[in-house]
Design a protein around this motif. Structure first.
Motif, mmCIF file in Angstrom:
data_model
loop_
_atom_site.group_PDB
_atom_site.id
_atom_site.type_symbol
_atom_site.label_atom_id
_atom_site.label_comp_id
_atom_site.label_asym_id
_atom_site.label_seq_id
_atom_site.Cartn_x
_atom_site.Cartn_y
_atom_site.Cartn_z
ATOM 1 N N LEU A 217 96.787 62.147 39.115
ATOM 2 C CA LEU A 217 96.616 63.214 38.122
ATOM 3 C C LEU A 217 97.334 64.465 38.629
ATOM 4 O O LEU A 217 96.879 65.131 39.542
ATOM 5 C CB LEU A 217 95.133 63.516 37.899
ATOM 6 C CG LEU A 217 94.271 62.367 37.347
ATOM 7 C CD1 LEU A 217 92.803 62.763 37.329
ATOM 8 C CD2 LEU A 217 94.730 61.976 35.946
ATOM 9 N N THR A 219 101.237 66.835 37.270
ATOM 10 C CA THR A 219 102.051 67.130 36.093
ATOM 11 C C THR A 219 102.305 65.855 35.298
ATOM 12 O O THR A 219 102.343 65.863 34.070
ATOM 13 C CB THR A 219 103.383 67.774 36.501
ATOM 14 O OG1 THR A 219 103.101 68.954 37.257
ATOM 15 C CG2 THR A 219 104.219 68.130 35.289
ATOM 16 N N GLY A 220 102.483 64.752 35.983
ATOM 17 C CA GLY A 220 102.544 63.436 35.365
ATOM 18 C C GLY A 220 101.291 62.654 35.695
ATOM 19 O O GLY A 220 100.503 63.031 36.576
ATOM 20 N N VAL A 221 101.080 61.543 35.003
ATOM 21 C CA VAL A 221 99.867 60.746 35.147
ATOM 22 C C VAL A 221 100.246 59.273 35.204
ATOM 23 O O VAL A 221 101.148 58.828 34.485
ATOM 24 C CB VAL A 221 98.910 61.003 33.960
ATOM 25 C CG1 VAL A 221 97.802 59.968 33.901
ATOM 26 C CG2 VAL A 221 98.316 62.398 34.063
ATOM 27 N N GLY A 243 100.042 56.219 31.995
ATOM 28 C CA GLY A 243 100.064 57.533 31.370
ATOM 29 C C GLY A 243 100.787 57.540 30.042
ATOM 30 O O GLY A 243 100.583 58.446 29.228
ATOM 31 N N GLU A 263 98.859 60.751 29.048
ATOM 32 C CA GLU A 263 99.380 61.897 29.785
ATOM 33 C C GLU A 263 99.305 63.189 28.978
ATOM 34 O O GLU A 263 99.139 64.276 29.548
ATOM 35 C CB GLU A 263 100.820 61.618 30.211
ATOM 36 C CG GLU A 263 101.405 62.699 31.107
ATOM 37 C CD GLU A 263 102.769 62.332 31.663
ATOM 38 O OE1 GLU A 263 103.758 62.990 31.274
ATOM 39 O OE2 GLU A 263 102.839 61.395 32.473
ATOM 40 N N SER A 267 97.040 65.038 31.880
ATOM 41 C CA SER A 267 97.924 65.656 32.870
ATOM 42 C C SER A 267 97.590 67.141 32.961
ATOM 43 O O SER A 267 96.858 67.686 32.117
ATOM 44 C CB SER A 267 99.378 65.490 32.450
ATOM 45 O OG SER A 267 99.626 66.211 31.239
#
Length: 414
Positions: A217, A219-221, A243, A263, A267
């Motif tokens: 977890l 900025t991206g997922v 994500g 996401e 995110s």
């Protein structure tokens, strides 16, 4: 069914022995290793002998065996060499230098502009980070056993190609080859989902766990998975792009170009958008530093501010619903929420997520899973990237390549 060769089994057993020694956190004897791993004492004796001969383990005294021969106590030999792990994230580059006992000997971090960073910009920062941690620690470059680099997005592992990155203009970038021109060490490239999972397998909640899910977890997922004790990569090393699965039909736009992705809701940018919807006047979503904004949200939750609490509860509901599919499908023993968003939102996010997953998942797989926060003492992606280098070094030892050179390993790029 996965068919494993004798070499695969031996490599796995060697890793199990070393992981057990890391996990103990203190010197252990061969009998304790055999009991913890389930391997025979003869197998443990052979493998520890190889690791002692290679300098990876060393004896640190003996202990009484109640009338028998004294038992040697074994520990990881931190002085055997150095490992470097680099986390190239969406908005920063973090590099850490570890000794072989995984003690941090130096760190480096610089911000990164995802909208304006070229591959050569990233290569420059990675090379700078390596130079900085070695210089600041006074370490000899000859002692570096390998470097692991994690880059977000889809990665072709064998040749180290960044197939598709969050940096919109990146596609089919031969990142490993570009790095190899600057770094004279064995080099291993993958993405943060795999790196975080390997870190948990070696040093965290995944030790001794056959079925593990690690949720990244930030900025991206995404998720990393270990099935039957081994990292699961999928056919093209693309496993874990959870994500970008659909959570809300015709929902928010996602940076992948689709609508309603996981996401887009869990995110860091997605969470801050939820806060913006709950409180249009909150200054937090406008902060350029996402980590500072999420920390501000966490502080607002601790103060009991209604919009912050509502944002956290809604995020936990979305995350729990998304994870329930993984829980039902994979039936994992352990599920870890990790990376800096989970670290900052902490126990309140874990509890909200667990409560939601209990509502959405089937009772039997939900009751079987232990949901927990990442407890690793350092950046999990950098630790996992360093573990890639450790695994490569062990593979070289098995083939005899790791015995050459003043630093114990010759610069073969794996």
């Amino acid at each position: 069914m996965i068919r494993r060769t004798v070499r695969d089994i031996r490599r796995r057993n060697r890793s199990d022995v070393l992981q057990c020694t890391y996990a103990a956190g203190r010197p252990v004897n061969r009998q304790q290793i055999a009991a913890a791993t389930g391997l025979s004492t003869a197998t443990v004796a052979t493998l520890t002998g190889e690791l002692l001969a290679a300098g990876v383990l060393h004896e640190v005294g003996q202990e009484d065996s109640r009338g028998g021969r004294p038992r040697a106590r074994l520990s990881v030999n931190g002085a055997r060499g150095l490992l470097i792990g680099t986390d190239v994230s969406e908005d920063f580059v973090h590099t850490a230098l570890f000794d072989l006992a995984m003690q941090v000997r130096g760190t480096f971090e610089r911000p990164l502009d995802p909208g304006g960073s070229s591959p050569l910009d990233v290569v420059d920062l990675v090379a700078l980070g390596v130079d900085e941690v070695l210089r600041d620690s006074g370490a000899d470059r000859e002692r570096v056993l390998g470097i692991g680099v994690s880059v977000p997005g889809l990665v072709e592992k064998e040749h180290g190609v960044s197939l598709l990155s969050v940096y919109g203009h990146w596609e089919n970038v031969p990142l490993k080859a570009l790095l190899a021109e600057r770094l004279g060490f064995p080099l291993y490239l993958d993405n943060p989902l795999k790196a975080s999972t390997v870190a948990e397998l070696w040093f965290g909640a995944g030790r001794g766990v056959d079925n593990l899910v690690v949720v990244t977890l930030r900025t991206g997922v995404g998720v990393g998975m270990a099935l039957d004790g081994a990292l699961y990569r999928g056919v093209t090393n693309c496993a874990g792009e959870w994500g970008h699965t659909s959570l809300v039909r015709k929902g928010r736009g996602c940076r992948c170009g689709r609508l309603g992705c996981v996401e887009a809701y869990v995110s860091a940018p997605g969470i801050l958008q939820t806060l913006r919807e709950a409180d249009p006047h909150s200054p937090l979503p406008a902060l350029e530093d996402q980590r500072a904004a999420i920390e501000g949200l966490a502080e607002a939750v601790r103060r009991g501010e209604p919009a912050a609490v509502r944002t956290l509860e809604e995020t936990g509901d979305h995350l729990g619903a998304a994870l329930s599919t993984l829980i039902n499908t994979l039936n994992p023993r352990v599920l870890v929420l990790g990376d800096w968003t989970a670290e900052r939102l902490g126990e309140p996010l874990l509890e909200a997520t667990r409560a939601a997953a209990a509502r959405y998942a089937l009772a039997q797989p939900f009751n079987a899973v232990s949901m927990q926060l990442c407890r690793l003492p350092h950046n999990p992606v950098s630790m996992g990237a360093a573990a890639f280098a450790l695994e490569g070094f062990l593979a070289d030892l098995a083939s005899g390549a790791g015995r050459a050179g003043r630093g114990g390993v010759r610069p073969v790029r794996g």
